[in-house]
Design an enzyme around this catalytic site. Structure first.
Site: not given
Length: 241
Positions: A67, A136, A138, A143
């Site tokens: 990313d 979370n 990810h 996400e």
């Protein structure tokens, strides 16, 4: 899915580093997928140490990063370009033309996604993909969502991700968007290694390993991959069944 539990980050670094080094030694021109963040840094340090000892060359290796932030110059101190060059690429003999990043400032994000997918395909596919995991769940910047993604796309970062990463930006406001490999792209990797350390990652690891497969915990999809190993310390593994 295999889960390997270690006492220290250094032990994890050596275990994962050996996987990368063996793959490159066996297939010098293979494509390796790299991740950013604190979790893989000890692994990169181990890789650099082995290179400095003359035990491995990376001159033909191809690299693909997961990313990159949007709306951030590539030479910014917080860009993932900068992170990878400072922590790994500038310290080994990988060739500049073999290093691949998503363009977070692309004018056409769909075209950028297609370009990256084609580059991965042309490189013979990613042989080993390194992942971290967010609190979370990810992976990359995929996400929690209503459905799993496929190829690379522009994502709006969640507040929890912003809260976790803001510390790297200091007083500078961090970007709200990023380009990331999609779940489908990650899952097409031949082998996946995920690194997690610390108690803060324990809930995410438990959900990814023991929970249902759901896009609300993106890492849970890894349960469906034929060759994935989680490398975690005792704190990150503390909630596993």
């Amino acid at each position: 899915m295999k889960v390997m539990v270690y006492k220290t980050a250094e032990e994890i670094a050596e275990a994962v580093g050996r996987i990368i080094i063996k793959r490159v030694a066996d297939e010098p021109s293979c494509a390796i997928g790299f991740a950013t963040g604190a979790s893989p840094v000890p692994t990169y340090e181990y890789i650099v140490s082995e290179f400095n000892k003359g035990n491995i060359s990376f001159k033909d290796m191809k690299t693909f990063n997961l990313d990159e932030y949007c709306d951030l110059p590539v030479d910014d101190k917080n860009s993932y370009h900068t992170f990878m060059h400072e922590n790994l690429f500038d310290k080994i003999d990988v060739q500049a033309e073999n290093i691949n990043f998503l363009d977070g400032n692309a004018e056409d994000y769909d075209a950028e996604s297609a370009r990256y997918a084609e580059a991965i395909k042309a490189a013979g596919g990613i042989k080993v993909q390194i992942l971290g995991i967010g609190t979370n769940g990810h992976i990359g910047f995929n996400e929690p969502a209503d459905e799993f993604t496929d190829e690379a796309f522009k994502v709006t970062l969640t507040q929890s991700t912003i809260d976790s990463n803001q510390k790297y930006f200091g007083e500078q406001a961090m970007p709200r968007y990023a380009m990331t490999m999609g779940i489908g792209s990650i899952m097409r990797s031949e082998e996946i290694v995920l690194i997690a350390t610390g108690e803060a990652k324990a809930k995410a690891i438990a959900a990814a390993v023991n929970g249902e497969v759901t896009p609300q915990c993106p890492a849970s999809i890894l349960q469906n991959h034929p060759n994935v190993t989680f490398f975690v310390d005792e704190a990150a593994a503390s909630l596993l069944k």
